[in-house]
Motif scaffolding. Sequence first.
Motif, short mmCIF file in Angstrom:
data_model
loop_
_atom_site.label_atom_id
_atom_site.label_comp_id
_atom_site.label_asym_id
_atom_site.label_seq_id
_atom_site.Cartn_x
_atom_site.Cartn_y
_atom_site.Cartn_z
N LYS A 223 0.61 -1.02 0.17
CA LYS A 223 0.38 0.23 0.42
C LYS A 223 1.01 1.47 0.08
CE LYS A 223 -3.37 2.38 2.82
NZ LYS A 223 -2.99 3.29 2.13
N ASN A 226 1.73 1.98 -3.77
CA ASN A 226 1.24 2.33 -4.77
C ASN A 226 0.68 3.83 -3.54
OD1 ASN A 226 0.14 0.41 -6.09
ND2 ASN A 226 -1.53 -0.89 -4.87
N ASP A 227 0.66 4.63 -2.24
CA ASP A 227 0.75 5.60 -2.77
C ASP A 227 1.32 6.51 -2.65
OD1 ASP A 227 -1.94 4.74 -1.26
OD2 ASP A 227 -1.26 4.23 0.73
N GLY A 230 3.06 5.39 -7.62
CA GLY A 230 1.79 4.91 -7.94
C GLY A 230 1.44 3.70 -8.51
N HIS A 231 0.13 3.93 -8.76
CA HIS A 231 -0.20 2.68 -9.11
C HIS A 231 0.24 1.68 -10.54
CE1 HIS A 231 -3.58 1.90 -6.95
NE2 HIS A 231 -4.13 3.06 -6.94
N GLY A 234 3.15 0.15 -8.35
CA GLY A 234 3.07 -0.94 -7.82
C GLY A 234 2.72 -1.69 -8.88
N ASP A 235 2.18 -2.11 -10.54
CA ASP A 235 1.72 -2.71 -10.94
C ASP A 235 3.43 -3.11 -11.72
OD1 ASP A 235 -0.55 -2.39 -11.69
OD2 ASP A 235 -0.69 -1.96 -12.67
N GLY A 260 -4.92 -9.15 -5.00
CA GLY A 260 -3.89 -7.35 -5.56
C GLY A 260 -2.51 -7.46 -5.29
N GLU A 261 -2.20 -7.85 -4.18
CA GLU A 261 -0.51 -8.18 -4.20
C GLU A 261 -0.09 -9.70 -3.13
OE1 GLU A 261 -2.19 -6.60 0.04
OE2 GLU A 261 -2.82 -6.42 -1.45
N LEU A 384 -9.27 -3.72 -4.27
CA LEU A 384 -7.75 -2.54 -4.16
C LEU A 384 -6.37 -2.89 -4.41
CD1 LEU A 384 -10.53 0.15 -1.29
CD2 LEU A 384 -10.53 -0.52 -3.74
N GLU A 385 -6.40 -3.61 -3.68
CA GLU A 385 -4.81 -4.18 -4.03
C GLU A 385 -4.20 -3.08 -2.58
OE1 GLU A 385 -3.27 -4.21 -8.98
OE2 GLU A 385 -2.69 -2.40 -7.59
#
Length: 393
Positions: A223, A226-227, A230-231, A234-235, A260-261, A384-385
Amino acid sequence: MALIRNVMRRYDARSMATLISTGGVLPLPIISVLAPDTLKPGKLVVLMVIWSFIALVFTVTMLRRRLTDPEFAVLGGLGIVGVGGTSLILADPRSSALVLAIVAAIPAIGAITASTRLILSHLAIATLCAVVVLGVTTTSGPAFLISFGSMFGIIVVPVFLVVALRKSMEAVLDQQTRLCGIDPLTGLLNRRGFLIRASRLLSAARSSTGRIGILLLDVDHFKRINDEYGHLAGDGVLLSASAAIREHAPVGSEVCRYGGEEFLLFHVVHDENELWLCAERLRAAVAATAPVTVSVGGVCAPLVSSRNGTAGSTDDVIGDLLGRADECVYRAKESGRDTTVIDTIDPVVWNDGTLSAHAAEDPPASPPSASLYEVFYQRPADLLEMDTRPGRR
């Protein structure tokens, strides 16, 4: 329009096409009475015999609604012969040629759903019919060759196009079926793909070591990535982690993007130590190749197959294993992350008669049983990953 829709629902494509192609010949007796010069002299009786065959094909098809392959093979063959006979007794050569062209319709109709053998048999009958009719109606060898070449193309090309369309549609459906079980980002199995194979995986474990192992690998601090980044970042992390897991997964194991993860690995094992070594190898591989670490939780259990009422279904067995593995992930997180926790649990009794082999390969039409449905699908945080529960970030 409502009447047309009702008719279309009653007949499949093959039967409907058979009705249309044979129905066009049914008015011939009326036409021959109103215009006797349309037939060669003395051929009215022959026309009525041929018409009877074609009317039989039309009537049986109308009553049956959906023809089986053997029925279509017989009726289609009769229809081809009837059309060829009709073209022979027509006085006008142009009308004869146009009627003869109808023989191409039946093999093309058969190609919609029929087997290769049936298609080839109808092609052979239609081609032979064309040879006979053109041999009688043409006046020279060159004229026969030209006419036969044209008629052969009229017969074969529609069949080729229908078969090619079938192959293309089957390829698209096969691709869609495979993609339904594949995670589009990582290329690993998704939850659905894993569930499809679950029964087969348990069968493999039962017939080899008799022990099953499931690992859950949860990316640490995902998380935060991502925060802060960015996503897209994260990808990228998920791609790196999944590549490392895939590369170092044991031969014969199945790897799935569980959430998600989170990643899931199913492996046939001999004991808890083998599963622990596998988990440590994966954890080290992710740490070495991806900019993150993973916490690993897993369970090892003997598998006992039974068909009595107390044995668990495939859904129950997988759901219980995943629930226990999830608890081990919690403990790994609480121990400081980037660590492994493995438990050995009591023997799992599996009812291997709950799913047939066909059901094990096909996607389920509805959600699995409650226990497995809750484990797999009632976790919106995974979608929401992220996971907001204590100790899981």
